[in-house]
Design a protein around this motif. Structure first.
Motif, PDB file in Angstrom:
ATOM      1  N   VAL A 151       0.691  -1.054  -0.230  1.00 38.88           N
ATOM      2  CA  VAL A 151       0.053   0.009   0.180  1.00 38.88           C
ATOM      3  C   VAL A 151       0.981   1.177  -0.335  1.00 38.88           C
ATOM      4  O   VAL A 151       0.781   2.600  -0.616  1.00 38.88           O
ATOM      5  N   ILE A 152       1.547   1.044   0.814  1.00 41.99           N
ATOM      6  CA  ILE A 152       2.639   2.396   0.563  1.00 41.99           C
ATOM      7  C   ILE A 152       3.423   2.850  -0.470  1.00 41.99           C
ATOM      8  O   ILE A 152       3.912   4.167  -0.927  1.00 41.99           O
ATOM      9  N   GLU A 153       4.719   1.918  -1.022  1.00 39.57           N
ATOM     10  CA  GLU A 153       4.545   1.671  -2.468  1.00 39.57           C
ATOM     11  C   GLU A 153       3.953   2.416  -3.587  1.00 39.57           C
ATOM     12  O   GLU A 153       3.887   3.256  -4.205  1.00 39.57           O
ATOM     13  N   GLN A 154       2.302   1.599  -3.277  1.00 39.91           N
ATOM     14  CA  GLN A 154       1.194   2.576  -3.921  1.00 39.91           C
ATOM     15  C   GLN A 154       1.011   3.491  -4.295  1.00 39.91           C
ATOM     16  O   GLN A 154       0.690   4.554  -4.862  1.00 39.91           O
ATOM     17  N   ALA A 155       1.481   4.382  -2.906  1.00 38.97           N
ATOM     18  CA  ALA A 155       0.820   4.944  -1.845  1.00 38.97           C
ATOM     19  C   ALA A 155       1.176   6.657  -2.512  1.00 38.97           C
ATOM     20  O   ALA A 155       1.336   7.737  -2.930  1.00 38.97           O
ATOM     21  N   LYS A 156       2.741   5.845  -2.564  1.00 37.26           N
ATOM     22  CA  LYS A 156       3.817   7.295  -2.807  1.00 37.26           C
ATOM     23  C   LYS A 156       3.580   8.401  -4.507  1.00 37.26           C
ATOM     24  O   LYS A 156       3.498   9.559  -4.079  1.00 37.26           O
ATOM     25  N   PRO A 157       3.184   7.731  -5.051  1.00 36.25           N
ATOM     26  CA  PRO A 157       3.153   8.543  -6.387  1.00 36.25           C
ATOM     27  C   PRO A 157       2.142   9.389  -6.100  1.00 36.25           C
ATOM     28  O   PRO A 157       1.906  10.016  -7.164  1.00 36.25           O
ATOM     29  N   LEU A 158       1.190   8.823  -5.618  1.00 40.32           N
ATOM     30  CA  LEU A 158      -0.288   9.860  -5.623  1.00 40.32           C
ATOM     31  C   LEU A 158      -0.029  10.305  -3.948  1.00 40.32           C
ATOM     32  O   LEU A 158      -0.830  11.103  -3.653  1.00 40.32           O
ATOM     33  N   GLY A 159       1.279  11.250  -3.310  1.00 38.75           N
ATOM     34  CA  GLY A 159       1.623  12.393  -2.929  1.00 38.75           C
ATOM     35  C   GLY A 159       2.042  11.738  -0.861  1.00 38.75           C
ATOM     36  O   GLY A 159       1.779  13.316   0.039  1.00 38.75           O
ATOM     37  N   LEU A 160       1.907  10.451  -0.969  1.00 36.78           N
ATOM     38  CA  LEU A 160       1.656   9.941   0.451  1.00 36.78           C
ATOM     39  C   LEU A 160       3.044  11.024   0.689  1.00 36.78           C
ATOM     40  O   LEU A 160       4.238  10.601   0.615  1.00 36.78           O
ATOM     41  N   SER A 161       2.834  11.604   2.594  1.00 37.36           N
ATOM     42  CA  SER A 161       3.836  11.984   2.578  1.00 37.36           C
ATOM     43  C   SER A 161       4.303  11.708   4.918  1.00 37.36           C
ATOM     44  O   SER A 161       4.970  11.950   5.046  1.00 37.36           O
ATOM     45  N   ALA A 162       3.062  11.151   4.714  1.00 43.61           N
ATOM     46  CA  ALA A 162       2.340  10.008   6.198  1.00 43.61           C
ATOM     47  C   ALA A 162       1.412   9.062   6.601  1.00 43.61           C
ATOM     48  O   ALA A 162       0.775   8.944   5.833  1.00 43.61           O
ATOM     49  N   VAL A 163       2.126   8.642   7.471  1.00 44.17           N
ATOM     50  CA  VAL A 163       0.809   6.953   7.970  1.00 44.17           C
ATOM     51  C   VAL A 163       0.853   7.333   9.338  1.00 44.17           C
ATOM     52  O   VAL A 163       1.828   7.473  10.339  1.00 44.17           O
ATOM     53  N   LYS A 164      -0.017   7.200   9.936  1.00 40.22           N
ATOM     54  CA  LYS A 164      -0.723   6.751  10.329  1.00 40.22           C
ATOM     55  C   LYS A 164      -1.279   5.817  11.715  1.00 40.22           C
ATOM     56  O   LYS A 164      -1.658   4.673  10.513  1.00 40.22           O
ATOM     57  N   LEU A 165      -0.311   5.479  12.218  1.00 36.62           N
ATOM     58  CA  LEU A 165      -0.396   3.492  12.814  1.00 36.62           C
ATOM     59  C   LEU A 165      -1.993   3.575  14.448  1.00 36.62           C
ATOM     60  O   LEU A 165      -1.597   4.428  14.656  1.00 36.62           O
ATOM     61  N   THR A 166      -2.998   3.028  13.575  1.00 39.21           N
ATOM     62  CA  THR A 166      -3.889   2.952  15.228  1.00 39.21           C
ATOM     63  C   THR A 166      -4.805   1.487  14.748  1.00 39.21           C
ATOM     64  O   THR A 166      -3.949   0.548  15.125  1.00 39.21           O
ATOM     65  N   GLY A 167      -5.137   1.753  15.861  1.00 46.67           N
ATOM     66  CA  GLY A 167      -6.188   0.288  16.004  1.00 46.67           C
ATOM     67  C   GLY A 167      -7.899   0.278  16.169  1.00 46.67           C
ATOM     68  O   GLY A 167      -8.157   1.175  15.454  1.00 46.67           O
ATOM     69  N   GLY A 168      -8.566  -0.598  16.318  1.00 50.62           N
ATOM     70  CA  GLY A 168      -7.230  -1.729  17.648  1.00 50.62           C
ATOM     71  C   GLY A 168      -6.052  -0.895  17.964  1.00 50.62           C
ATOM     72  O   GLY A 168      -6.172   0.298  18.317  1.00 50.62           O
ATOM     73  N   GLU A 169      -5.293  -1.669  18.673  1.00 49.46           N
ATOM     74  CA  GLU A 169      -4.216  -1.475  19.457  1.00 49.46           C
ATOM     75  C   GLU A 169      -3.271  -1.761  18.397  1.00 49.46           C
ATOM     76  O   GLU A 169      -2.686  -2.545  18.314  1.00 49.46           O
ATOM     77  N   PRO A 170      -2.063  -0.346  17.859  1.00 52.81           N
ATOM     78  CA  PRO A 170      -1.375  -0.868  16.729  1.00 52.81           C
ATOM     79  C   PRO A 170      -0.123  -1.513  17.934  1.00 52.81           C
ATOM     80  O   PRO A 170       0.586  -2.113  16.295  1.00 52.81           O
ATOM     81  N   LEU A 171       0.197  -1.596  18.501  1.00 54.41           N
ATOM     82  CA  LEU A 171       1.577  -1.781  19.364  1.00 54.41           C
ATOM     83  C   LEU A 171       1.400  -3.039  19.264  1.00 54.41           C
ATOM     84  O   LEU A 171       2.050  -4.315  19.537  1.00 54.41           O
ATOM     85  N   LEU A 172      -0.035  -3.345  18.824  1.00 53.21           N
ATOM     86  CA  LEU A 172      -0.144  -5.028  19.427  1.00 53.21           C
ATOM     87  C   LEU A 172       0.139  -5.877  17.707  1.00 53.21           C
ATOM     88  O   LEU A 172       0.461  -7.507  17.913  1.00 53.21           O
ATOM     89  N   HIS A 173       0.209  -5.663  16.937  1.00 51.27           N
ATOM     90  CA  HIS A 173       0.631  -5.987  15.340  1.00 51.27           C
ATOM     91  C   HIS A 173       1.951  -7.165  15.978  1.00 51.27           C
ATOM     92  O   HIS A 173       3.057  -6.404  16.711  1.00 51.27           O
TER      93      HIS A 173
END
Length: 372
Positions: free
Chosen positions: A58-80
């Motif tokens: 998803v990140i690789e596909q999003a970069k050409p579309l302008g991606l500059s930031a990601v938010k990690l959330t959940g649930g609880e992201p640190l459970l991953h």
């Protein structure tokens, strides 16, 4: 002129600035107010998480579309189960890292990895300085001290986390105490969230466990005008811009206008579905496809719902939101919430609607009707 304006709006290209990754479908807390309501996860019961491979794709596909930031959330992201590899992927990609966590699993090592990422911003949920109140809201005994440990780990790593407190009737007396605790811990700011009538939060509203609209408006004014003056931390009360002073938003010492940026965000759920945001967990109509089957570029540019939102905001907003002078900034406050309650993207935001019904919406924030 109207035709020309519409044409320009339709031709506008929208950059995908940020992706909200709802990494886990489980959570290690049972928060009474949660707007997503994930399943409770512990050593005996685990639930699916977004695969690292899909995250990277998803990140690789999003970069050409302008991606500059990601938010990690959940649930609880640190459970991953692969959270370290996911954080490393964000670091290598040189994207800005934003994390929303309850802090329970935030070890010194994880805090250090987050600190190594580009311009990290981490928020930690803390609903009271009183152990019993916090743990009643969060639904798990022993969680308070673990959250405190997580905050200390972040500060030790050089991150000044934002403390997020969701205000309800049971903890409203804790507002100032939480600010003082945040100051002593070395936090960077405190944000007070209004408890929205979504998922579990809807049940709290029905049970009378939330503040009424008059109490919320008064509390917001007190936080911004009185409590803020007594603290060296930025304090943000998350009510709509129509209830905030322009000086507090845009002045030299203002905290800005923290709207959701709906034109530049997209959600990815733990099962790999593309969604408006986490609302896709409870509203399937706001899911647009799946990362395994659909090209992100197609979803971003061609989703009928996204196209409707882009063409309709803010002009199609109804009720008090359609009359508000700040609608170009606010954009209906939360389209996802509006749809959840009314099955109508353009319905007025519940907070503003209720405030207007009770005469609490300032006339200075309303458009004057043009005389014929």
């Amino acid at each position: 002129m109207a035709t020309e304006t519409t044409s320009i709006k339709e031709e506008r290209k929208f950059s995908l600035n940020q992706i909200y990754f709802y990494l886990t479908s489980g959570c290690n807390l049972r928060c009474r107010h949660c707007w997503i309501a994930p399943k409770y996860q512990n050593s005996a019961h685990t639930y699916p998480s977004l695969s690292q491979e899909l995250f990277k794709s998803v990140i690789e596909q999003a970069k050409p579309l302008g991606l500059s930031a990601v938010k990690l959330t959940g649930g609880e992201p640190l459970l991953h189960p692969q959270i370290r590899k996911i954080l490393e992927e964000v670091r290598i990609s040189e994207l800005r890292l934003i994390v929303e966590t309850n802090g329970l699993l935030c070890t010194d090592k994880l805090a250090q990895i987050m600190a190594s990422c580009n311009d990290p911003f981490v928020s930690v949920s803390l609903d009271a300085a009183d152990v019993k109140i916090h743990e009643w809201i969060r639904g798990v005994s022993g969680c308070f001290e673990k959250t405190m440990e997580g905050i200390r780990s972040l500060v030790k790593a050089g991150i000044k986390p934002q403390i997020i407190m969701t205000v309800a009737r049971c903890n409203v007396d804790e507002v100032e105490v939480v600010v003082r605790l945040a100051e002593s811990l070395g936090a960077g700011s405190v944000k007070f969230n209004v408890l929205h009538p979504t998922a579990r939060g809807e049940q709290m509203h029905k049970a009378g466990e939330t503040l009424n609209i008059e109490e919320l408006v008064k509390l917001g004014q007190w936080v911004e005008n009185t409590l803020s003056a007594s603290s060296n931390l930025p304090l943000i009360f998350d009510h709509p811009p129509a209830f905030r002073s322009l000086e507090k938003m845009f002045g030299n010492n203002g905290t800005g206008c923290d709207t959701c940026g709906i034109f530049g965000i997209l959600g990815v759920l733990a099962d790999g579905s593309y969604s408006l945001c986490g609302i896709g967990e409870t509203v399937p109509e706001l899911v647009f496809g799946h990362a395994d089957a659909d090209r992100l570029e197609d979803v971003w540019n061609n989703s009928p719902v996204l196209q409707e939102i882009r063409k309709g905001l803010p002009d199609r907003l109804e009720g008090i939101c359609g009359k508000c002078l700040l609608k170009d900034i606010c954009l209906g406050s939360c389209i996802a919430q509006n749809y959840y309650l009314n099955k109508n993207l353009w319905a007025p935001f519940w907070y503003c609607h209720e405030a207007n019904n009770q005469g609490l919406f300032s006339e200075t924030r309303l458009q004057t009707e043009e005389k014929p």
